[in-house]
Write a protein that holds these residues in place. Sequence first.
Motif, PDB file in Angstrom:
ATOM      1  N   GLN A  26      31.082  38.846  46.244  1.00 35.64           N
ATOM      2  CA  GLN A  26      32.295  38.254  45.687  1.00 35.64           C
ATOM      3  C   GLN A  26      32.532  38.723  44.257  1.00 35.64           C
ATOM      4  O   GLN A  26      33.659  39.059  43.874  1.00 35.64           O
ATOM      5  N   THR A  30      35.815  40.870  43.072  1.00 38.09           N
ATOM      6  CA  THR A  30      36.777  40.298  42.127  1.00 38.09           C
ATOM      7  C   THR A  30      36.828  41.101  40.830  1.00 38.09           C
ATOM      8  O   THR A  30      37.895  41.246  40.226  1.00 38.09           O
ATOM      9  N   GLN A  34      40.359  42.755  39.562  1.00 41.98           N
ATOM     10  CA  GLN A  34      40.878  42.462  38.230  1.00 41.98           C
ATOM     11  C   GLN A  34      41.074  43.738  37.418  1.00 41.98           C
ATOM     12  O   GLN A  34      42.091  43.900  36.732  1.00 41.98           O
ATOM     13  N   TYR A  38      45.058  43.326  39.576  1.00 36.53           N
ATOM     14  CA  TYR A  38      45.396  42.269  40.526  1.00 36.53           C
ATOM     15  C   TYR A  38      45.077  40.908  39.912  1.00 36.53           C
ATOM     16  O   TYR A  38      44.032  40.730  39.281  1.00 36.53           O
ATOM     17  N   GLU A  40      44.597  36.680  40.337  1.00 41.20           N
ATOM     18  CA  GLU A  40      44.102  35.762  41.367  1.00 41.20           C
ATOM     19  C   GLU A  40      45.107  34.662  41.687  1.00 41.20           C
ATOM     20  O   GLU A  40      45.749  34.102  40.798  1.00 41.20           O
ATOM     21  N   SER A  42      45.386  31.156  44.542  1.00 40.50           N
ATOM     22  CA  SER A  42      44.632  30.302  45.451  1.00 40.50           C
ATOM     23  C   SER A  42      45.615  29.422  46.206  1.00 40.50           C
ATOM     24  O   SER A  42      46.547  28.879  45.614  1.00 40.50           O
ATOM     25  N   TYR A 103      45.246  38.883  44.252  1.00 38.00           N
ATOM     26  CA  TYR A 103      43.988  38.881  45.000  1.00 38.00           C
ATOM     27  C   TYR A 103      43.533  37.444  45.216  1.00 38.00           C
ATOM     28  O   TYR A 103      43.999  36.512  44.551  1.00 38.00           O
ATOM     29  N   TYR A 104      42.624  37.259  46.166  1.00 37.91           N
ATOM     30  CA  TYR A 104      42.120  35.934  46.503  1.00 37.91           C
ATOM     31  C   TYR A 104      40.644  36.010  46.850  1.00 37.91           C
ATOM     32  O   TYR A 104      40.111  37.058  47.227  1.00 37.91           O
ATOM     33  N   ASP A 105      39.985  34.877  46.699  1.00 38.06           N
ATOM     34  CA  ASP A 105      38.582  34.700  47.063  1.00 38.06           C
ATOM     35  C   ASP A 105      38.516  33.322  47.722  1.00 38.06           C
ATOM     36  O   ASP A 105      38.316  32.314  47.054  1.00 38.06           O
ATOM     37  N   GLN A 106      38.703  33.283  49.029  1.00 39.65           N
ATOM     38  CA  GLN A 106      38.891  32.026  49.754  1.00 39.65           C
ATOM     39  C   GLN A 106      38.190  32.074  51.105  1.00 39.65           C
ATOM     40  O   GLN A 106      37.771  33.129  51.565  1.00 39.65           O
ATOM     41  N   CYS A 125      37.456  37.975  50.602  1.00 38.91           N
ATOM     42  CA  CYS A 125      38.054  38.454  49.358  1.00 38.91           C
ATOM     43  C   CYS A 125      39.044  39.541  49.751  1.00 38.91           C
ATOM     44  O   CYS A 125      38.700  40.422  50.548  1.00 38.91           O
TER      45      CYS A 125
END
Length: 389
Positions: A26, A30, A34, A38, A40, A42, A103-106, A125
């Motif tokens: 992750q 990320t 970045q 990009y 973030e 959510s 971008y996302y981290d979910q 991600c």
Amino acid sequence: MRYTIHTPEGTRDRLFSECRERRQVQSALTRLFQCRGYAEVSTPEVEFYDLFLQSGNPMPQESMLKIIDRSGKIMVMRPDCTTPIARVAATKLKSVPLPQRLYYDQTVFRSGQEHKGGSSEIAQCGVELIGAAGQKADLEMIAMAVDALRACGVERFHIELGHVGFFRDLAGRMDMPSETVEQMRALIEGKNFAALNDLLEPYAGQGACAALKRLSRLFGGAEVLDEAETLAGGSSALNYLRRLYTELSAAGYGGYLRFDLGLVHQIDYYTGVVFRGYVEGAGDAVLSGGRYDKLVEAFGRTAPATGFAVDVDAVAGCLPLRELPKVGLLVHFERGELARAWKAVDDRAAGTCELSPCETLEQTLELAREKGADRVLVLDGDGERLVEV
């Protein structure tokens, strides 16, 4: 009577190195996103079921985990990150100029087939490039996919490219009911060669039949494009893939790229180039993406888009094994020495030094033996000293 307590089907506990490797992946992703500009976003873990109906998302409803809220509306645990982000781009980001790099981290939640061993909660991600059409945007996204897997530290991987336009072109040449076209799509995607031949047998006299029979076998290096062109004649989709490959090869990405012209998954969702990433040691794709030019429009804003998602746990499972740091030192401290004790821990490598919760030095020495630590640092009013275990 004693009962064994299990986690729900499709979920599992993650311990120690698994958590560390997941966080490593992750963090690597990320950081890359970045650095490439990009930002973030959510989205909620729970969305209205109607959101996915409105988007035309082809995900089968039986794969969605549903909840009924107090008003009786059907909700779903987020089964996909792209659709909610398309909603955000069309509504809350409507005044933000295009293109937008997000971008996302979910985690996404999906109900797999019973007793098949699949995961119901998938850490993802990913990136979405919204409002950019054409070759440069597709080049950026494919190169990003390669760089994403490189950043994670996996050793052997490749990206397979396809184009939904090629299948559409071939299917459009066939005099075939739409239901049969969908059956054919599923067989090609699943590389079910025997069933595909049986399905196409009644259409043997039609011009595109031979190419469709071969479609699920058209995967490999750049020579696949030549074979496809021989079978199908001219194709704008093949020409486009060839141009992408030439540009990416010139930039040093060619060694990571292959082709799979049988990539026709979710044909109503994707509109152009599609791709998947495979890592040695993983049983399935660890990365999936492509162009989806109509999705944002479903929420009221015309914006072509492309993106991909990385399955974090699948990638983490392919990383070279590393041993857990060994606790080599316990810190035994007397009253009034907590600040010095924390400094002793913080000054050493993470995970190699711990505070002792024991009241007596004898208890701390016993704990050190159980943990395999070879020394105890004693902090008291007389100063500090090392005691060998």
